[in-house]
Design an enzyme around this catalytic site. Structure first.
Site, PDB file in Angstrom:
ATOM      1  N   HIS A   1     -52.722 -49.434 -14.141  1.00  0.00           N
ATOM      2  CA  HIS A   1     -53.634 -49.679 -15.267  1.00  0.00           C
ATOM      3  C   HIS A   1     -53.539 -48.537 -16.269  1.00  0.00           C
ATOM      4  O   HIS A   1     -53.569 -48.736 -17.473  1.00  0.00           O
ATOM      5  CB  HIS A   1     -55.091 -49.752 -14.813  1.00  0.00           C
ATOM      6  CG  HIS A   1     -55.265 -50.356 -13.469  1.00  0.00           C
ATOM      7  ND1 HIS A   1     -55.797 -49.692 -12.407  1.00  0.00           N
ATOM      8  CD2 HIS A   1     -54.928 -51.571 -13.019  1.00  0.00           C
ATOM      9  CE1 HIS A   1     -55.799 -50.458 -11.348  1.00  0.00           C
ATOM     10  NE2 HIS A   1     -55.273 -51.609 -11.698  1.00  0.00           N
TER      11      HIS A   1
ATOM     12  N   GLU B   1     -26.269 -62.224 -19.944  1.00  0.00           N
ATOM     13  CA  GLU B   1     -26.662 -61.268 -18.907  1.00  0.00           C
ATOM     14  C   GLU B   1     -25.685 -61.237 -17.734  1.00  0.00           C
ATOM     15  O   GLU B   1     -25.753 -60.341 -16.908  1.00  0.00           O
ATOM     16  CB  GLU B   1     -28.054 -61.621 -18.364  1.00  0.00           C
ATOM     17  CG  GLU B   1     -29.160 -61.370 -19.373  1.00  0.00           C
ATOM     18  CD  GLU B   1     -30.511 -61.813 -18.870  1.00  0.00           C
ATOM     19  OE1 GLU B   1     -31.392 -60.968 -18.721  1.00  0.00           O
ATOM     20  OE2 GLU B   1     -30.675 -63.026 -18.625  1.00  0.00           O
TER      21      GLU B   1
ATOM     22  N   ASP C   1     -29.371 -56.474 -17.370  1.00  0.00           N
ATOM     23  CA  ASP C   1     -28.741 -57.271 -16.324  1.00  0.00           C
ATOM     24  C   ASP C   1     -27.227 -57.299 -16.459  1.00  0.00           C
ATOM     25  O   ASP C   1     -26.515 -57.316 -15.456  1.00  0.00           O
ATOM     26  CB  ASP C   1     -29.297 -58.697 -16.335  1.00  0.00           C
ATOM     27  CG  ASP C   1     -30.602 -58.768 -15.566  1.00  0.00           C
ATOM     28  OD1 ASP C   1     -30.640 -58.237 -14.445  1.00  0.00           O
ATOM     29  OD2 ASP C   1     -31.584 -59.314 -16.095  1.00  0.00           O
TER      30      ASP C   1
ATOM     31  N   CYS D   1     -31.037 -57.433 -26.827  1.00  0.00           N
ATOM     32  CA  CYS D   1     -32.433 -57.092 -26.535  1.00  0.00           C
ATOM     33  C   CYS D   1     -32.569 -56.221 -25.301  1.00  0.00           C
ATOM     34  O   CYS D   1     -33.664 -55.821 -24.920  1.00  0.00           O
ATOM     35  CB  CYS D   1     -33.277 -58.350 -26.389  1.00  0.00           C
ATOM     36  SG  CYS D   1     -32.743 -59.403 -25.028  1.00  0.00           S
TER      37      CYS D   1
HETATM   38  C1  PEP Z   1     -31.940 -57.589 -19.885  1.00  0.00           C
HETATM   39  O1  PEP Z   1     -31.537 -57.963 -18.780  1.00  0.00           O
HETATM   40  O2  PEP Z   1     -31.330 -56.765 -20.592  1.00  0.00           O
HETATM   41  C2  PEP Z   1     -33.212 -58.085 -20.410  1.00  0.00           C
HETATM   42  C3  PEP Z   1     -33.594 -57.846 -21.645  1.00  0.00           C
HETATM   43  O3  PEP Z   1     -33.976 -58.803 -19.558  1.00  0.00           O
HETATM   44  P1  PEP Z   1     -34.952 -58.139 -18.463  1.00  0.00           P
HETATM   45  O4  PEP Z   1     -34.910 -56.655 -18.626  1.00  0.00           O
HETATM   46  O5  PEP Z   1     -36.292 -58.717 -18.704  1.00  0.00           O
HETATM   47  O6  PEP Z   1     -34.334 -58.620 -17.188  1.00  0.00           O
HETATM   48 MG    MG Z   2     -32.536 -59.572 -17.826  1.00  0.00          MG
END
Ligand code: PEP
Ligand code: MG
Length: 580
Positions: free
Chosen positions: A195, A440, A464, A511
């Site tokens: 938290h 990914e 990933d 991302c």
């Molecule tokens: C990633 O795998 O880079 C991603 C943005 O997804 P997550 O970190 O939520 O697995």
């Molecule tokens: Mg991911």
């Protein structure tokens, strides 16, 4: 005497101030044997304590300020549910009867065994929930001890301009401490999903957790420096250290202020190349931070967080409500809603009935889109809600961990069915809502040109992609040293994905965390990336790098990185790229 304590920095920044120690005095519990005729009364005493604890939590719940982050408020609900759970409500009664002991002792024994179950869990989020069990039990123990009112809260004067030190902060504590001028949090327990961490990040103040055994060494009103970047607390610093940190704090403030000047500026490189810069969010509440940095859009909304910390999966209306909050806060900007990415490190606990056994290798198992396509009860309400949300703003849908065209075809079929039903029922949606896929797994990265006809856009998830390319479990500390975004295999896959998407004119962005790392922004621009989605804390820093970049011969230098395996050469090339 000056000294330093080390913990885990969970919210960046530097704070300097006096400490206020929140002491929830640990309750020592002794064992008493009871005569058989006293057992019923003891059970009644225990059940009354549970009732009172419930009433206290309900009272706190009714006083939660409106602007409290929803995930923090949800913890109160969790504590209430824990009180109802037979593990804490029935098992101690059985122990009182079996062992003919006092309620405090029975509760302590039961708490120890429940905590042990949590401690043995692999999942760090669930492991951290042992703190919730302990907090609930302390509340009941206090009542059994005769403290029938809420523990006395610190005054506004005590909190203002103070650094809060506690063994751990309960959700009730964190709710109480919002907007009271606290400078930083430091706790002995807790992790990145505690938290304390969540609240500190939403308030943009520094926080350090996991400062084991800090309290015996710190006295009320001691002078502290909290360095949330390094996860370090300096106690009673000498003049020189204080001067150093005050200068750093000023520089940090100046740097933040200078960054905020570029908030409104367009995101283009020095030579006029436009770059799309979006943000990653996990909760609708994160939109406060997105707005603070002037985010243009949401490039990744990780909706799996809707599923955590609750007993039942969200229904269509709950999904929709969360999405509409984000869309409204985005004020016309694009919102990219990623469908559920549960499984592997992101497990959820909704009772053993729904929990599937994890395979021997969860990261390669039934995760993300695979799980969704298997569990349509989870997936369909989300698809429906995203489609409905598309009528209310610029919404895009992003599918995680796609590795085969067949998965995309299945999703299209499901969406077509829902669209048809919506048309018949005159439910509004955007028929043109873009559907995208995460890059990914290497299978996707190598074949973006083949997959692109089935989608409208792509987003590279390096977290990933690195895990699957280098065969290293991203949550296994022992192989963490191999996690290398600059590995030529990773860079080649990124390049191949970008080229594949460009060939079919499909927008592609990134991302994963690599996009938020200031060291790699220019390298990625050189590899041809024109879209970034980053954490709100990194947003302005990344924007500044982009707006001061001359594309010049970046591409040539970046391509040299693809052919280098020596760490020394890579470091040298990266230096050249960043000096650009
Ligand atoms: C990633 O795998 O880079 C991603 C943005 O997804 P997550 O970190 O939520 O697995
Ligand atoms: Mg991911």
């Amino acid at each position: 005497m000056s000294f330093t304590l080390h913990g885990i920095g969970v919210s960046k920044g530097i704070a300097i101030g006096k400490v206020y120690i929140v002491d929830r005095d640990q309750i020592e519990v002794s064992e008493y044997n009871l005569a058989i005729h006293l057992i019923d009364a003891e059970v009644e005493r225990f059940e009354n304590a549970l009732k009172l604890a419930r009433e206290q939590l309900q009272r706190i719940q009714s006083q939660i300020p409106k602007d409290t982050s929803q995930d923090v408020a949800a913890f109160i609900e969790t504590h209430l549910l824990m009180l109802e759970d037979s593990l804490l409500s029935k098992a101690p009664v059985q122990l009182i009867r079996e062992l003919q002991c006092n309620a405090e002792w029975a509760l302590k024994l039961q708490c120890d065994s429940v905590v042990k179950i949590f401690e043995d869990m692999d999942d760090p989020y669930l492991r951290a929930r042992k703190d919730d069990v302990e907090q609930v039990v302390i509340r009941v123990q206090r009542i059994l001890r005769g403290y029938t009112d809420l523990p006395s809260d610190p005054t506004d004067e005590q909190l203002a301009n103070s650094i809060i030190l506690a063994d751990d902060l309960s959700p009730a504590d964190t709710i109480f401490m919002q907007h009271r001028g606290v400078l930083a949090f430091a706790t002995e327990y807790g992790g990145a999903t505690s938290h304390t961490a969540i609240l500190a990040r939403s308030l943009a103040i520094p926080a350090i957790v996991g400062l084991r055994r800090a309290r015996p060494y710190i006295r009320q009103d001691d002078m502290l420096i909290v360095d949330g970047f390094q996860g370090v607390v300096l106690v009673d610093p000498d003049e020189r250290t204080l001067r150093y940190y005050k200068t750093r704090q000023k520089e940090e403030k100046r740097y933040r202020a200078s960054l905020s000047k570029i908030k409104e500026a367009p995101t283009v490189t020095l030579d006029g190349t436009p770059i799309s810069l979006h943000t990653n969010i996990e909760f609708p509440e994160d939109m406060v931070a997105v707005r603070r940095v002037g985010g243009e859009g949401v490039g990744l909304y990780r909706t799996e967080f809707l599923f955590l910390n609750r007993q039942h999966p969200p229904d269509e209306e709950e999904h929709l409500e969360a999405y509409l909050r984000v869309i409204k806060a985005m004020r016309g900007g694009t919102v990219t809603i990623r469908t559920l990415d549960l499984g592997a490190d992101k497990r959820f606990d909704m009772g053993s009935k729904q929990e599937r056994p994890q395979g021997s290798n969860p990261a390669l198992g039934l995760r993300a889109i695979r799980l969704c396509l298997r569990e349509l009860k989870l997936f369909k309400p989300q698809l429906r809600a995203v489609l409905r949300a598309s009528a209310m703003g610029k919404v895009r849908m992003l599918l995680p961990m796609v590795c085969g065209v067949q998965e995309l075809v299945q999703v299209h079929n499901l969406l077509n069915e829902i669209r048809e039903e919506f048309r018949q029922k005159s439910i509004k949606f955007d028929p043109e809502m873009p559907i995208g896929a995460m890059v990914e797994v290497p299978a996707m990265a190598l074949c973006t040109d083949l997959f692109a006809p089935y989608i409208d856009f792509l987003s590279i998830g390096t977290n990933d992609l690195i895990q699957y390319t280098l065969a290293i479990d991203r949550v296994d500390d022992s192989v963490n040293y191999l996690y290398d975004p600059l590995h030529p295999a990773v860079l080649r896959l990124i390049k191949t994905s970008i080229d594949g998407a460009n060939k079919l004119s499909k927008p592609i962005s990134m991302c994963g965390e690599m996009a938020s790392d200031s060291r790699y922004v220019r390298l990625l621009l050189g590899l041809g990336l024109r879209g970034f989605s980053v954490n709100p804390e990194s947003y302005l820093e990344v924007k500044q790098i982009i707006t001061t970049t001359d594309m010049g011969n970046l591409e040539k230098l970046a391509n040299r990185m693809l052919k280098t395996s020596s760490h020394l050469d890579m470091a040298h090339l990266l230096e050249l790229i960043n000096a650009h």
